[in-house]
Design an enzyme around this catalytic site. Structure first.
Site, mmCIF file in Angstrom:
data_model
loop_
_atom_site.group_PDB
_atom_site.id
_atom_site.type_symbol
_atom_site.label_atom_id
_atom_site.label_comp_id
_atom_site.label_asym_id
_atom_site.label_seq_id
_atom_site.Cartn_x
_atom_site.Cartn_y
_atom_site.Cartn_z
ATOM 1 N N CYS A 102 -10.911 2.451 12.951
ATOM 2 C CA CYS A 102 -11.946 1.953 12.058
ATOM 3 C C CYS A 102 -12.497 3.233 11.160
ATOM 4 O O CYS A 102 -12.281 4.094 11.636
ATOM 5 C CB CYS A 102 -13.097 1.128 12.761
ATOM 6 S SG CYS A 102 -14.364 2.402 13.602
ATOM 7 N N SER B 34 0.708 -1.183 0.142
ATOM 8 C CA SER B 34 0.048 -0.132 0.065
ATOM 9 C C SER B 34 0.931 1.144 -0.011
ATOM 10 O O SER B 34 1.527 1.532 1.028
ATOM 11 C CB SER B 34 -0.843 -0.159 1.433
ATOM 12 O OG SER B 34 -1.760 1.082 1.214
HETATM 13 N N1 PLP Z 1 -2.590 -4.453 5.744
HETATM 14 C C1 PLP Z 1 -1.703 -3.939 7.060
HETATM 15 C C2 PLP Z 1 -0.912 -4.607 7.796
HETATM 16 C C3 PLP Z 1 -2.283 -2.536 7.159
HETATM 17 O O1 PLP Z 1 -1.515 -1.626 8.255
HETATM 18 C C4 PLP Z 1 -2.947 -1.829 6.474
HETATM 19 C C5 PLP Z 1 -3.271 -0.344 6.618
HETATM 20 O O2 PLP Z 1 -3.708 -0.195 7.767
HETATM 21 C C6 PLP Z 1 -3.841 -2.465 5.377
HETATM 22 C C7 PLP Z 1 -3.618 -3.825 5.138
HETATM 23 C C8 PLP Z 1 -4.758 -2.044 4.451
HETATM 24 O O3 PLP Z 1 -4.214 -1.088 3.567
HETATM 25 P P1 PLP Z 1 -4.896 -0.010 2.716
HETATM 26 O O4 PLP Z 1 -5.110 1.171 3.773
HETATM 27 O O5 PLP Z 1 -4.148 0.574 1.701
HETATM 28 O O6 PLP Z 1 -6.273 -0.535 2.234
#
Ligand code: PLP
Length: 384
Positions: free
Chosen positions: A329, A200
């Site tokens: 959230c 991301s």
């Molecule tokens: N996975 C992890 C470990 C994260 O910290 C996050 C973001 O908070 C996500 C997935 C989700 O990513 P995105 O905000 O790009 O949808």
């Protein structure tokens, strides 16, 4: 009022060089990458150059990178595709994963009757690899293991090479949510045999709303979002050209300067940990998050029992310090942390707060945060 932004695991400020690259795209590239005319070809060239650059830094072919709207979509795509296209009927994951993985696994359980089981953890929060191996040896069901590389709340890390070897020995597929580690650690996919990885951009000083899914070139999967056949039929929808260029720029910069960034961030984290221990000797670092082998951007602190504990994130915010008391959230409310509960670190009488750092964190930010902590956790009789 002075401010200190110490919530970089939630999101990072966009780097100036990323903004510049994106503005240039918005100014001068307006074509749709699917159009065959010159403006379209120009946009397409930018998308494909970005794909090549990112793939190059991971040591994989360009076609393995599928751009997405971010980590959540990439996690969902990996899990859905494993079930719907690759014959997976069992998912082994952890209760300490990000909710993108937890919810996607639950959805697979509800919609397609996939069996979902959770691995055990050591007392310090690390995944118990012996338990993982025992679970993999248990049945002949086609299994997907989905375990994150670096935990976003307490910073425990997974030995991806060891997990990959276990999965291969037992014929399981492996997905790892690498959202918190991409751009902070070098992942050489020439050395780690893995099926899906997720990234991301906004966790590495890129824009929000863009990321990618790495898909092992041996696998054939379908798109989760169907439409115009973009991303080699893996994700319909006109590409976010400026976002993809921003992600590329952020990814390249993170890799070019990784050593410097890492040593700076480690220094800031150490200053925070030392300052906290001096001021409040009873603090505990959940998941041993102060250890060197934990994710170096995150420090998760359990504070001594205090009347302000339940309001601490709010009170620190009033003092100008942005930090986090659990995953935010979408409503903006903090729901407490499912990760701290899952790993046994939750204590109803003691507040746990995550401070997370970036290359833009300064000593002044840390000192401001320590002063704010002093005020919020002042001995009860002094607290107003
Ligand atoms: N996975 C992890 C470990 C994260 O910290 C996050 C973001 O908070 C996500 C997935 C989700 O990513 P995105 O905000 O790009 O949808």
């Amino acid at each position: 009022m002075a401010h200190a932004y110490l919530d970089n695991a939630a999101t990072t400020p966009v780097a100036p060089e990323v903004v510049e690259a994106m503005v240039e795209v918005y100014r001068s590239v307006h074509g749709n990458p699917s159009s065959t005319h010159a403006p379209g070809r120009k946009a397409k060239a930018l998308v494909e150059t970005s794909r090549r650059n990112i793939a190059g830094l991971l040591g994989v072919p360009s076609r393995t990178i599928c751009f997405t709207s971010g980590g959540t979509e990439a996690d969902n795509h990996a899990i859905q595709a494993a079930v719907q296209c690759l014959g997976v009927t069992r998912i082994v994951t952890s209760a300490a994963e990000h909710s993108a993985v937890i919810r996607a696994a639950e959805a697979a359980e509800g919609k397609w009757s996939v069996e979902v089981s959770h691995v055990g953890h050591h007392v310090d929060g690390r995944v118990d690899l012996e338990d993982l191996e025992a679970q993999l040896a248990q049945t002949e069901k086609k299994t997907l293991v989905s375990l994150m590389h670096a935990n976003n709340e307490v910073g425990v890390m997974l030995d991806l090479e060891a997990v990959s070897a276990l999965c291969r020995r037992h014929g399981a597929l492996l997905h790892s949510d690498t959202v918190q580690s991409m751009g902070h650690y070098r992942l050489d996919l020439g050395k780690i045999d893995i099926d899906f990885l997720t990234c991301s951009a906004h966790k590495l000083h890129g824009p929000k709303g863009v990321g990618f899914l790495y898909i092992n070139p041996q696998l054939r999967i379908d798109g989760m979002i169907v439409g115009g056949g973009q991303e080699r039929m893996l994700r319909g929808g006109t590409e976010n050209v400026a976002g993809i260029v921003g992600l590329d720029r952020a990814f390249a910069h993170a890799h070019e300067h990784m050593g410097d960034h890492e040593s700076h961030v480690r220094r800031m984290k150490q200053r925070m940990a030392d300052g906290l221990k001096t001021r409040l000797p009873a603090v505990v670092f959940n998941g041993d998050s102060d250890r060197e082998d934990r994710l170096y951007t995150v420090l998760n602190v359990k504070f001594p029992e205090h009347p302000n504990g339940g309001m601490a994130v709010f009170l620190l915010d009033l003092e100008g310090v942005a930090c986090s008391g659990g995953s935010a959230c979408s409503s903006g409310a903090t729901m407490g942390s499912h990760v701290l509960r899952a790993l046994g670190f939750h204590d109803p009488n003691r507040a746990s707060i995550r401070f997370s750092f970036s290359r833009y964190t300064s000593e002044a930010d840390i000192d401001l945060a320590l002063d704010a902590v002093d005020k919020v956790f002042a001995p009860a009789e002094e607290a107003s």
